[in-house]
Design an enzyme around this catalytic site. Sequence first.
Site, PDB file in Angstrom:
ATOM      1  N   GLU A  50       0.869  -1.175   0.000  1.00  0.00           N
ATOM      2  CA  GLU A  50       0.000   0.000   0.000  1.00  0.00           C
ATOM      3  C   GLU A  50       0.907   1.226   0.000  1.00  0.00           C
ATOM      4  O   GLU A  50       1.782   1.361   0.851  1.00  0.00           O
ATOM      5  CB  GLU A  50      -0.895   0.020   1.241  1.00  0.00           C
ATOM      6  CG  GLU A  50      -1.988  -1.031   1.231  1.00  0.00           C
ATOM      7  CD  GLU A  50      -2.828  -0.990   2.503  1.00  0.00           C
ATOM      8  OE1 GLU A  50      -2.649  -0.051   3.318  1.00  0.00           O
ATOM      9  OE2 GLU A  50      -3.636  -1.894   2.684  1.00  0.00           O
ATOM     10  N   ASP A  61      -5.641   8.987   9.870  1.00  0.00           N
ATOM     11  CA  ASP A  61      -4.278   8.563  10.168  1.00  0.00           C
ATOM     12  C   ASP A  61      -3.808   9.070  11.521  1.00  0.00           C
ATOM     13  O   ASP A  61      -4.135  10.171  11.950  1.00  0.00           O
ATOM     14  CB  ASP A  61      -3.318   9.077   9.077  1.00  0.00           C
ATOM     15  CG  ASP A  61      -3.602   8.439   7.731  1.00  0.00           C
ATOM     16  OD1 ASP A  61      -3.871   7.233   7.720  1.00  0.00           O
ATOM     17  OD2 ASP A  61      -3.576   9.147   6.710  1.00  0.00           O
ATOM     18  N   TYR A 176     -10.462  -4.688   3.595  1.00  0.00           N
ATOM     19  CA  TYR A 176      -9.520  -4.230   4.617  1.00  0.00           C
ATOM     20  C   TYR A 176     -10.301  -4.082   5.913  1.00  0.00           C
ATOM     21  O   TYR A 176     -11.133  -3.188   6.045  1.00  0.00           O
ATOM     22  CB  TYR A 176      -8.915  -2.893   4.177  1.00  0.00           C
ATOM     23  CG  TYR A 176      -7.780  -2.358   5.036  1.00  0.00           C
ATOM     24  CD1 TYR A 176      -7.797  -2.454   6.429  1.00  0.00           C
ATOM     25  CD2 TYR A 176      -6.696  -1.718   4.449  1.00  0.00           C
ATOM     26  CE1 TYR A 176      -6.767  -1.954   7.204  1.00  0.00           C
ATOM     27  CE2 TYR A 176      -5.652  -1.192   5.209  1.00  0.00           C
ATOM     28  CZ  TYR A 176      -5.701  -1.328   6.584  1.00  0.00           C
ATOM     29  OH  TYR A 176      -4.689  -0.818   7.353  1.00  0.00           O
TER      30      TYR A 176
END
Length: 275
Positions: A50, A61, A176
Amino acid sequence: MTTRISTRFAALKEEGRPGLVTFVTAGDPDGETSLAILKALPGAGADVIELGVPFTDPMADGPAIQAAGLRALKGGQTLAKTIGMVRAFREEDQLTPIVLMGYFNPIYVYGVERFLADARDAGVDGLIVVDLPPEEDDELCIPALDAGLDFIRLATPTTDDKRLPAVLKHTAGFVYYVSITGITGSATPDADAVASAVKRIKGHTDLPVAVGFGVKTPEQAAAIAAGADAVVVGSALVEVVRRTLDAQGKATANTLQGVVALAEELADAVRSVRK
């Protein structure tokens, strides 16, 4: 449709082992070092890569990846340069799947149609765009699938059985699973809870399930991999980059070596798990 991603996961299944998905930020700490890291990851044991697209407002994040994005942006990294990195990587490696991970804004500014054409031409295999829900599939997801790119969705601990079909409807490549609630690298996932969640997701789809967010050590990677098709490690690798920079924030000889060493340890741990 057969893609590098589906081919790689089929090979992992044949080998009877889970995979290692590594995340690094494009352009961190500079373009040259970042490309060297990207090229070295498959040899270190990464099954899928990724590649994070730096963005000024990365809401999902944690501190490590936010800082990496800022370092990359300060160094002049752009979406066009990130696509160029993939093109350079493909000169030597035609097999390892590469997924671009980021946010919709840079793609929107670049132009969706142009972006998809350039990404596909460069050798990008899939996209993870964390701020586009299924309700907005027409913006990028459907065009990406039409262009031959896998569009990978995130499922979380709060994605219940009622919501899951909508999340999975146009998902391709793999699912994911975000093993914790919150931001990347912020907590340690519970292996038993993850295995249970993966089993639940697999009740809705035949796609492989990769698990990430919070996996930092080889021991954690092996524990999570036991209950998943692959484990994703990002913040820990990005932290190696930060720790090996000199006082001016520049890469040192230890930067590439450090990332490769941790990737090798993670790969060895994940490969010790047999399915």
